[in-house]
Scaffold this motif. Structure first.
Motif, PDB file in Angstrom:
ATOM      1  N   ARG A 141       0.850  -1.192   0.000  1.00  0.00           N
ATOM      2  CA  ARG A 141       0.000   0.000   0.000  1.00  0.00           C
ATOM      3  C   ARG A 141       0.884   1.239   0.000  1.00  0.00           C
ATOM      4  NH1 ARG A 141      -0.345  -1.698   5.536  1.00  0.00           N
ATOM      5  NH2 ARG A 141       0.014   0.009   6.993  1.00  0.00           N
ATOM      6  N   ASP A 142       0.345   2.334  -0.520  1.00  0.00           N
ATOM      7  CA  ASP A 142       1.075   3.597  -0.572  1.00  0.00           C
ATOM      8  C   ASP A 142       1.134   4.177   0.832  1.00  0.00           C
ATOM      9  OD1 ASP A 142       2.439   5.519  -2.224  1.00  0.00           O
ATOM     10  OD2 ASP A 142       0.758   6.873  -1.871  1.00  0.00           O
ATOM     11  N   LEU A 156      -1.347   3.085  -7.296  1.00  0.00           N
ATOM     12  CA  LEU A 156      -2.232   2.620  -6.233  1.00  0.00           C
ATOM     13  C   LEU A 156      -3.064   3.792  -5.729  1.00  0.00           C
ATOM     14  CD1 LEU A 156       0.063   0.316  -4.050  1.00  0.00           C
ATOM     15  CD2 LEU A 156      -1.639  -0.361  -5.719  1.00  0.00           C
ATOM     16  N   GLU A 160      -5.959   1.964  -1.450  1.00  0.00           N
ATOM     17  CA  GLU A 160      -5.895   0.681  -2.158  1.00  0.00           C
ATOM     18  C   GLU A 160      -4.755  -0.182  -1.625  1.00  0.00           C
ATOM     19  OE1 GLU A 160      -5.432  -1.041  -6.707  1.00  0.00           O
ATOM     20  OE2 GLU A 160      -5.400   1.101  -6.372  1.00  0.00           O
ATOM     21  N   ARG A 161      -5.031  -1.466  -1.525  1.00  0.00           N
ATOM     22  CA  ARG A 161      -4.018  -2.451  -1.132  1.00  0.00           C
ATOM     23  C   ARG A 161      -3.921  -3.454  -2.269  1.00  0.00           C
ATOM     24  NH1 ARG A 161      -3.378  -1.502   4.286  1.00  0.00           N
ATOM     25  NH2 ARG A 161      -5.133  -0.602   5.382  1.00  0.00           N
ATOM     26  N   ARG A 162      -2.698  -3.859  -2.585  1.00  0.00           N
ATOM     27  CA  ARG A 162      -2.489  -4.792  -3.683  1.00  0.00           C
ATOM     28  C   ARG A 162      -1.656  -5.962  -3.200  1.00  0.00           C
ATOM     29  NH1 ARG A 162      -1.907  -3.482  -9.375  1.00  0.00           N
ATOM     30  NH2 ARG A 162      -3.381  -1.852  -8.842  1.00  0.00           N
TER      31      ARG A 162
END
Length: 186
Positions: A141-142, A156, A160-162
């Motif tokens: 995440r940022d 992102l 947002e989580r990736r």
């Protein structure tokens, strides 16, 4: 070729390390600010700190790293700075791994040595946990950062989580980073 950073102005000086022996002391004068400083070939305080965290706790019992329990290393990030193709490998542990630009006194646990102004002091975070099956899960995440964190050329979002996997490439500023997960069979 190696590079050293001026402690006063952060300017990098490039030199050929193959001409010197490990342990040898060198004196440099920064062409930007004229500061004189010395280094010893083969030693780095940041590298030593990162290497200590890759050891198992039993390998350095009796050492006291701020009274903090050493966590096992579960992977790493390979940082490839576009300038000079300078490469660093930084270990990851369970929980939040805060990634950002190295600066003395910055309390992050994954510092990147860079002069890239587009990398924030606290740029992004990789959280390492286990999923329902017990497998390692890496979530990026940022920070939030000023320039953003990019995965597969997509920025992102704010919250947002990736989920990223071994070999995933992400970019912070002008710096590319590759995730390397630890093989659990080792």
């Amino acid at each position: 070729m190696k590079r050293v950073r001026c402690p006063k102005c952060d300017h990098f000086i490039v030199f050929d390390e193959t001409k010197y022996q490990p342990g040898q002391s060198l004196i440099f004068q920064c062409p930007e600010c004229n500061k004189q400083f010395g280094i010893r070939i083969g030693t780095s305080k940041l590298l030593d700190k990162n290497q200590k965290t890759t050891l198992h706790p039993q390998d350095h019992q009796g050492e006291n790293d701020n009274d903090e329990q050493q966590k096992p290393v579960v992977g790493s990030i390979v940082v490839i700075e576009n300038v000079f193709h300078y490469k660093q490998e930084i270990p990851l542990t369970m929980g939040d791994n805060v990634i950002g630009r190295y600066q003395k006194g910055n309390p992050i646990n994954c510092p990147i040595e860079t002069v890239d102004p587009s990398v924030d002091m606290t740029h992004c975070i990789i959280n390492v946990s286990r999923d329902k099956r017990g497998n390692l899960k890496f979530v990026l995440r940022d920070g939030p950062s000023y320039t953003g964190t990019f995965v597969d050329n997509e920025i992102l979002g704010d919250r947002e989580r990736r989920v990223i996997e071994d070999g995933s490439l992400f970019t912070i500023g002008a710096t590319s980073i590759i995730l390397r997960t630890k093989n659990e069979e080792e």
